[in-house]
Design a protein around this motif. Structure first.
Motif, PDB file in Angstrom:
ATOM      1  N   ARG A   1      15.368  -4.613  18.203  1.00  0.00           N
ATOM      2  CA  ARG A   1      16.804  -4.356  18.211  1.00  0.00           C
ATOM      3  C   ARG A   1      17.351  -4.384  16.783  1.00  0.00           C
ATOM      4  NH1 ARG A   1      15.200  -3.849  22.782  1.00  0.00           N
ATOM      5  NH2 ARG A   1      16.400  -4.187  24.707  1.00  0.00           N
ATOM      6  N   ILE A   2      18.349  -3.554  16.545  1.00  0.00           N
ATOM      7  CA  ILE A   2      18.994  -3.538  15.239  1.00  0.00           C
ATOM      8  C   ILE A   2      20.501  -3.564  15.450  1.00  0.00           C
ATOM      9  CG2 ILE A   2      19.022  -0.997  15.116  1.00  0.00           C
ATOM     10  CD1 ILE A   2      18.660  -1.251  12.101  1.00  0.00           C
ATOM     11  N   ARG A   3      21.203  -4.230  14.548  1.00  0.00           N
ATOM     12  CA  ARG A   3      22.646  -4.290  14.627  1.00  0.00           C
ATOM     13  C   ARG A   3      23.235  -3.177  13.762  1.00  0.00           C
ATOM     14  NH1 ARG A   3      26.006  -9.610  13.044  1.00  0.00           N
ATOM     15  NH2 ARG A   3      23.929 -10.433  13.397  1.00  0.00           N
ATOM     16  N   ILE A   4      24.076  -2.329  14.358  1.00  0.00           N
ATOM     17  CA  ILE A   4      24.727  -1.234  13.629  1.00  0.00           C
ATOM     18  C   ILE A   4      26.190  -1.592  13.442  1.00  0.00           C
ATOM     19  CG2 ILE A   4      25.302   1.232  13.643  1.00  0.00           C
ATOM     20  CD1 ILE A   4      22.952   1.675  15.506  1.00  0.00           C
ATOM     21  N   PRO A   5      26.650  -1.747  12.206  1.00  0.00           N
ATOM     22  CA  PRO A   5      28.054  -2.089  11.989  1.00  0.00           C
ATOM     23  C   PRO A   5      28.970  -0.912  12.304  1.00  0.00           C
ATOM     24  CG  PRO A   5      26.948  -1.700   9.906  1.00  0.00           C
ATOM     25  CD  PRO A   5      25.884  -1.645  10.951  1.00  0.00           C
ATOM     26  N   LEU A   6      30.022  -1.184  13.052  1.00  0.00           N
ATOM     27  CA  LEU A   6      30.990  -0.147  13.386  1.00  0.00           C
ATOM     28  C   LEU A   6      32.232  -0.261  12.504  1.00  0.00           C
ATOM     29  CD1 LEU A   6      30.820  -0.274  17.287  1.00  0.00           C
ATOM     30  CD2 LEU A   6      29.594   1.252  15.757  1.00  0.00           C
ATOM     31  N   GLY A   7      32.718  -1.443  12.379  1.00  0.00           N
ATOM     32  CA  GLY A   7      33.919  -1.677  11.600  1.00  0.00           C
ATOM     33  C   GLY A   7      34.220  -3.153  11.619  1.00  0.00           C
ATOM     34  N   PRO A   8      35.330  -3.570  11.034  1.00  0.00           N
ATOM     35  CA  PRO A   8      35.662  -4.996  10.997  1.00  0.00           C
ATOM     36  C   PRO A   8      35.680  -5.604  12.387  1.00  0.00           C
ATOM     37  CG  PRO A   8      37.130  -3.735   9.578  1.00  0.00           C
ATOM     38  CD  PRO A   8      36.332  -2.735  10.359  1.00  0.00           C
ATOM     39  N   GLY A   9      34.815  -6.583  12.596  1.00  0.00           N
ATOM     40  CA  GLY A   9      34.795  -7.288  13.863  1.00  0.00           C
ATOM     41  C   GLY A   9      34.104  -6.573  14.996  1.00  0.00           C
ATOM     42  N   ALA A  10      33.361  -5.497  14.698  1.00  0.00           N
ATOM     43  CA  ALA A  10      32.704  -4.746  15.769  1.00  0.00           C
ATOM     44  C   ALA A  10      31.337  -4.258  15.319  1.00  0.00           C
ATOM     45  CB  ALA A  10      33.570  -3.559  16.191  1.00  0.00           C
TER      46      ALA A  10
ATOM     47  N   ALA B   1      35.695   7.723  16.984  1.00  0.00           N
ATOM     48  CA  ALA B   1      36.335   8.483  18.060  1.00  0.00           C
ATOM     49  C   ALA B   1      37.793   8.060  18.206  1.00  0.00           C
ATOM     50  CB  ALA B   1      35.589   8.267  19.368  1.00  0.00           C
ATOM     51  N   GLY B   2      38.437   7.793  17.064  1.00  0.00           N
ATOM     52  CA  GLY B   2      39.819   7.351  17.079  1.00  0.00           C
ATOM     53  C   GLY B   2      39.927   5.895  16.678  1.00  0.00           C
ATOM     54  N   ALA B   3      41.138   5.377  16.765  1.00  0.00           N
ATOM     55  CA  ALA B   3      41.374   3.994  16.361  1.00  0.00           C
ATOM     56  C   ALA B   3      40.600   3.033  17.247  1.00  0.00           C
ATOM     57  CB  ALA B   3      42.869   3.690  16.431  1.00  0.00           C
ATOM     58  N   ASP B   4      39.809   2.169  16.619  1.00  0.00           N
ATOM     59  CA  ASP B   4      39.060   1.117  17.316  1.00  0.00           C
ATOM     60  C   ASP B   4      38.124   1.675  18.389  1.00  0.00           C
ATOM     61  OD1 ASP B   4      40.354  -0.866  15.824  1.00  0.00           O
ATOM     62  OD2 ASP B   4      42.055  -0.861  17.190  1.00  0.00           O
ATOM     63  N   ALA B   5      37.589   2.864  18.184  1.00  0.00           N
ATOM     64  CA  ALA B   5      36.648   3.451  19.145  1.00  0.00           C
ATOM     65  C   ALA B   5      35.554   4.182  18.387  1.00  0.00           C
ATOM     66  CB  ALA B   5      37.373   4.407  20.093  1.00  0.00           C
ATOM     67  N   TRP B   6      34.330   4.031  18.861  1.00  0.00           N
ATOM     68  CA  TRP B   6      33.187   4.681  18.229  1.00  0.00           C
ATOM     69  C   TRP B   6      32.259   5.244  19.307  1.00  0.00           C
ATOM     70  CZ3 TRP B   6      35.212  -0.010  17.048  1.00  0.00           C
ATOM     71  CH2 TRP B   6      35.753  -0.177  15.758  1.00  0.00           C
TER      72      TRP B   6
END
Length: 336
Positions: free
Chosen positions: A35-44, A59-64
């Protein structure tokens, strides 16, 4: 000093378990490693299997969107290029991959197909439909989509060809409220011959000159003798056990829909809605034009609630066929 928690994490790999530490007091333990951790953004962050085939697109605000790609080269070329389109004030957004713009016709037809199914599901709920007559069921595609869109009532599917009925029967085997019959529906109880070998386009009618020019599959066909039943002769059995039937009639019979409808006789008045494939450019000899078909349905009390293109000419953009959804307005629930 090591805490008991940290000591436990270090012990896990010896037991054949993979540990992914997510932070103080939080970890993911799994049997399959990598498993690998992929950073999305602050806190996600997102966890994915570490095979180098995932890419993240906003995919918009707070969505990936985490997408799996066939190769790292493809991943690098497409990463982050998707665009998000807001659909008015509906609260919905459309995520567009760069490849989507290369074929406008394909995108439009795919969107129309989705919207048609969504609309039908909405009408079934609004009108309290509890039995869908699925005429021209093929392999059961329509019924499966109804289930995916949340319809839980009875489905009664009719498919006359032996090959497709066998597949349909298997598809419905684990669904007790999905009934299947090996018949075609028409104006009278009889036997007839259907053209087969055309996949989803098998028809009781021969292809028109236009159809032959458009589809190479029409150049050759086999035939099969099938049983035809009137719609009204099947309704008693199909609606058995439903206290207050509110049926919906879906027809996709490759130019034969008006014959199916005629077989309903006076009992078509019991249907709260219908869906029919209507043609602007006729693929089958003897099939009715769109204006004639819609005129018959309107005379029986149905009104159009949605029209969705099924096929279009690539070179001219002209629509060949529409899925036409119609409901009986007088059957709509009245607000108190």
């Amino acid at each position: 000093m090591q805490t008991a928690y940290r000591r436990l994490l270090k012990l896990m790999p010896r037991l054949g378990l993979q540990v992914t530490d997510l932070g103080p007091g939080t970890a993911v333990v799994s049997r399959r490693g990598g498993r690998i951790r992929i950073p999305l953004g602050p806190g996600a962050d997102v966890l994915a299997r570490d095979n180098g085939r995932y890419t993240v697109a906003g995919a918009g605000a707070d969505a990936w969107v985490v997408r799996r790609r066939a190769s790292r080269v493809q991943q690098d070329e497409n990463a982050g290029q998707s665009t998000t389109v807001r659909l008015g004030d509906s609260g919905a957004s459309l995520l567009l991959d760069p490849a989507a713009g290369t074929d406008e016709r394909k995108l439009q037809l795919a969107a129309a197909e989705y919207l048609c199914h969504q609309h039908v599901a909405g009408m079934l709920e609004l009108y309290g439909v509890n039995c869908v007559f699925d005429v021209g069921a093929n392999r059961g595609q329509y019924a499966r989509r109804l289930r995916r869109f949340g319809y839980t009532g009875r489905i009664v599917s009719f498919e006359p060809t032996a090959e497709h009925f066998a597949t349909l029967e298997k598809a419905a085997a684990d669904d007790p409220d999905w009934w299947v019959y090996p018949y075609g529906l028409g104006r009278e109880d009889t036997t007839s011959t259907i053209h087969t070998g055309w996949n989803t386009m098998n028809s009781l009618l021969p292809p028109s000159d236009y159809g032959k020019g458009r589809y190479g599959r029409f150049a050759k066909s086999d035939t099969e003798e099938i049983q035809i039943r009137r719609l009204d002769s099947m309704m008693e059995k199909a609606l058995d056990g439903i206290d207050t039937p509110r049926p919906f009639l879906k027809m996709d019979t490759q130019g034969y829909d008006l014959e199916v409808f005629a077989g309903g006789g006076e009992r078509v008045a019991e249907f709260v809605g219908l869906q029919s494939e209507v043609a602007l450019l006729r693929l089958y000899e003897g099939s009715p034009p769109m204006t004639e078909a819609i005129g018959v349905y309107e005379a029986a009390g149905f009104g159009i609630t949605g029209m969705y293109p099924v096929t279009r000419e690539a070179d001219t953009g002209r629509v060949i066929e529409f899925d036409c959804v119609m409901m009986r307005a007088e059957a709509a629930p009245r607000k108190s």
